[in-house]
Design a protein around this motif. Structure first.
Motif, PDB file in Angstrom:
ATOM      1  N   UNK A  99       0.639  -1.213  -0.080  1.00  0.00           N
ATOM      2  CA  UNK A  99       0.047  -0.091  -0.088  1.00  0.00           C
ATOM      3  C   UNK A  99       0.861   1.103   0.060  1.00  0.00           C
ATOM      4  N   UNK A 100       1.757   1.347   0.790  1.00  0.00           N
ATOM      5  CA  UNK A 100       2.733   2.504   1.042  1.00  0.00           C
ATOM      6  C   UNK A 100       3.432   2.395  -0.396  1.00  0.00           C
ATOM      7  N   UNK A 101       4.118   1.457  -0.924  1.00  0.00           N
ATOM      8  CA  UNK A 101       4.692   1.726  -2.175  1.00  0.00           C
ATOM      9  C   UNK A 101       3.777   2.323  -3.435  1.00  0.00           C
ATOM     10  N   UNK A 102       2.716   1.645  -3.521  1.00  0.00           N
ATOM     11  CA  UNK A 102       1.553   1.987  -4.599  1.00  0.00           C
ATOM     12  C   UNK A 102       1.168   3.529  -4.239  1.00  0.00           C
ATOM     13  N   UNK A 103       1.061   3.847  -3.057  1.00  0.00           N
ATOM     14  CA  UNK A 103       0.632   5.083  -2.743  1.00  0.00           C
ATOM     15  C   UNK A 103       1.530   6.134  -3.020  1.00  0.00           C
ATOM     16  N   UNK A 104       2.920   6.037  -2.933  1.00  0.00           N
ATOM     17  CA  UNK A 104       3.959   6.856  -3.202  1.00  0.00           C
ATOM     18  C   UNK A 104       4.061   7.004  -4.544  1.00  0.00           C
ATOM     19  N   UNK A 105       3.780   5.977  -5.623  1.00  0.00           N
ATOM     20  CA  UNK A 105       4.184   5.906  -6.657  1.00  0.00           C
ATOM     21  C   UNK A 105       2.937   6.738  -7.523  1.00  0.00           C
ATOM     22  N   UNK A 106       1.917   7.173  -6.807  1.00  0.00           N
ATOM     23  CA  UNK A 106       0.926   7.800  -7.420  1.00  0.00           C
ATOM     24  C   UNK A 106       0.029   6.983  -8.125  1.00  0.00           C
ATOM     25  N   UNK A 107       0.265   5.699  -8.153  1.00  0.00           N
ATOM     26  CA  UNK A 107      -0.873   4.481  -8.704  1.00  0.00           C
ATOM     27  C   UNK A 107      -1.939   4.868  -7.972  1.00  0.00           C
ATOM     28  N   UNK A 108      -3.046   4.222  -8.729  1.00  0.00           N
ATOM     29  CA  UNK A 108      -4.337   4.101  -8.049  1.00  0.00           C
ATOM     30  C   UNK A 108      -4.346   2.613  -7.230  1.00  0.00           C
ATOM     31  N   UNK A 109      -3.329   2.421  -6.590  1.00  0.00           N
ATOM     32  CA  UNK A 109      -3.198   1.202  -5.692  1.00  0.00           C
ATOM     33  C   UNK A 109      -3.129   0.023  -6.653  1.00  0.00           C
ATOM     34  N   UNK A 110      -3.926  -0.978  -6.361  1.00  0.00           N
ATOM     35  CA  UNK A 110      -4.023  -2.110  -6.978  1.00  0.00           C
ATOM     36  C   UNK A 110      -4.974  -2.293  -8.367  1.00  0.00           C
ATOM     37  N   UNK A 111      -5.456  -1.054  -8.765  1.00  0.00           N
ATOM     38  CA  UNK A 111      -6.311  -0.856  -9.751  1.00  0.00           C
ATOM     39  C   UNK A 111      -5.897  -1.525 -11.076  1.00  0.00           C
ATOM     40  N   UNK A 112      -6.281  -2.589 -11.869  1.00  0.00           N
ATOM     41  CA  UNK A 112      -5.943  -2.886 -13.116  1.00  0.00           C
ATOM     42  C   UNK A 112      -4.785  -3.976 -12.661  1.00  0.00           C
ATOM     43  N   UNK A 113      -4.649  -4.433 -11.388  1.00  0.00           N
ATOM     44  CA  UNK A 113      -3.511  -5.367 -10.967  1.00  0.00           C
ATOM     45  C   UNK A 113      -4.164  -6.549 -10.317  1.00  0.00           C
ATOM     46  N   UNK A 136      -6.342 -11.375   1.589  1.00  0.00           N
ATOM     47  CA  UNK A 136      -7.538 -11.141   0.465  1.00  0.00           C
ATOM     48  C   UNK A 136      -8.218  -9.751   0.704  1.00  0.00           C
ATOM     49  N   UNK A 137      -8.595  -9.554   2.224  1.00  0.00           N
ATOM     50  CA  UNK A 137      -9.281  -8.474   2.481  1.00  0.00           C
ATOM     51  C   UNK A 137      -8.705  -7.081   2.037  1.00  0.00           C
ATOM     52  N   UNK A 138      -7.237  -7.081   2.474  1.00  0.00           N
ATOM     53  CA  UNK A 138      -6.443  -6.131   2.356  1.00  0.00           C
ATOM     54  C   UNK A 138      -6.058  -5.744   0.908  1.00  0.00           C
ATOM     55  N   UNK A 139      -5.748  -6.784   0.164  1.00  0.00           N
ATOM     56  CA  UNK A 139      -5.609  -6.576  -1.309  1.00  0.00           C
ATOM     57  C   UNK A 139      -7.072  -6.081  -1.953  1.00  0.00           C
ATOM     58  N   UNK A 140      -8.039  -6.445  -1.512  1.00  0.00           N
ATOM     59  CA  UNK A 140      -9.311  -6.086  -2.045  1.00  0.00           C
ATOM     60  C   UNK A 140      -9.489  -4.359  -1.731  1.00  0.00           C
ATOM     61  N   UNK A 141      -9.282  -4.112  -0.535  1.00  0.00           N
ATOM     62  CA  UNK A 141      -9.075  -2.654   0.082  1.00  0.00           C
ATOM     63  C   UNK A 141      -8.270  -1.672  -0.854  1.00  0.00           C
ATOM     64  N   UNK A 142      -7.262  -2.177  -1.556  1.00  0.00           N
ATOM     65  CA  UNK A 142      -6.376  -1.577  -2.282  1.00  0.00           C
ATOM     66  C   UNK A 142      -6.891  -1.758  -3.739  1.00  0.00           C
ATOM     67  N   UNK A 143      -7.794  -2.338  -3.990  1.00  0.00           N
ATOM     68  CA  UNK A 143      -8.392  -2.162  -5.430  1.00  0.00           C
ATOM     69  C   UNK A 143      -7.828  -3.277  -6.426  1.00  0.00           C
ATOM     70  N   UNK A 144      -7.221  -4.117  -5.586  1.00  0.00           N
ATOM     71  CA  UNK A 144      -6.786  -5.364  -6.578  1.00  0.00           C
ATOM     72  C   UNK A 144      -7.691  -6.360  -7.032  1.00  0.00           C
ATOM     73  N   UNK A 145      -7.463  -6.810  -8.224  1.00  0.00           N
ATOM     74  CA  UNK A 145      -8.420  -7.958  -8.640  1.00  0.00           C
ATOM     75  C   UNK A 145      -8.086  -9.158  -8.138  1.00  0.00           C
ATOM     76  N   UNK A 146      -8.911 -10.096  -7.420  1.00  0.00           N
ATOM     77  CA  UNK A 146      -8.192 -11.121  -6.574  1.00  0.00           C
ATOM     78  C   UNK A 146      -8.573 -12.541  -7.482  1.00  0.00           C
ATOM     79  N   UNK A 147      -7.300 -13.368  -7.744  1.00  0.00           N
ATOM     80  CA  UNK A 147      -7.372 -14.715  -8.687  1.00  0.00           C
ATOM     81  C   UNK A 147      -7.393 -15.775  -7.652  1.00  0.00           C
TER      82      UNK A 147
END
Length: 199
Positions: A99-113, A136-147
């Motif tokens: 979450x920290x790395x994606x937030x600092x990168x200006x990414x929309x967190x896990x969107x599209x990942x 999984x709950x943490x990844x979903x909160x960061x907007x990742x698509x779960x596989x």
């Protein structure tokens, strides 16, 4: 002059073909392992994922993953041992760093990942589902698509798991096969998703 024209045409065709080729998909497989069992599962997930064309695998212990590894990843697979009915503290710390790395990168967190989780535990009722659901709950909160995974019977699962306290102890061939199937599925779906979003 004819050779020069042929060379120019060949270079043009090669450049056009390279531009039209699907981009390489990067999958980060990060794991925490105390006894080596989760590491063996991670290696099997990596074997399955590397069987998919156009996929680059980065296999690292969570402590060795850099912010750059996280930001460059199109998909993240987390492996954890189950400790006290949940994921390990090291695996939880890794999720915080994602979450920290994606937030600092200006990414929309896990969107599209994509993201996924696998685990190992010493006994059958040690909390494998709780550990995976927590991650999984943490990844979903960061907007990742779960596989998720698919078990031998063809039913969906939260992801691979192995009970390592049996006789003999450790990872067995069935566990490795499930992890390889899962790795292939994760890489294939991640590639499909990234190819679709690149259009």
């Amino acid at each position: 002059m004819a050779r020069l024209i042929l060379r120019f045409l060949a270079c043009t065709l090669l450049t056009a073909a390279a531009a039209g080729a699907a981009p390489t998909v990067r999958i980060l497989i990060a794991y925490h392992s105390r006894t080596g069992n989760t590491e063996k599962m991670a290696a099997a997930v990596g074997e399955g994922a590397s069987s998919v064309a156009g996929v680059e695998i980065v296999l690292r212990k969570v402590a060795e993953v850099t912010a750059g590894d996280i930001v460059k990843a199109d998909g993240i697979v987390l492996g954890t041992p189950v400790e006290w009915g949940n994921l390990s503290a090291e695996a939880k710390g890794f999720i915080d760093r994602v979450g920290e790395a994606l937030g600092k990168a200006g990414a929309t967190y896990g969107e599209g990942r994509t993201a996924a989780v696998f685990c190992t535990a010493g006994s059958p009722s040690n909390g494998q589902e709780m550990a995976r659901m927590s991650a999984i709950a943490a990844f979903l909160a960061m907007r990742f698509t779960i596989v998720g995974g698919v078990n031998e019977e063809g039913f969906g699962s939260l992801g691979p798991q192995a009970v390592t306290g049996g006789k003999p102890p450790g990872i067995n061939d069935r566990d490795r096969a499930e992890a390889r199937r899962f790795g292939e599925r994760f890489a294939r779906i991640t590639r499909q998703l990234r190819t679709a979003t690149a259009r």
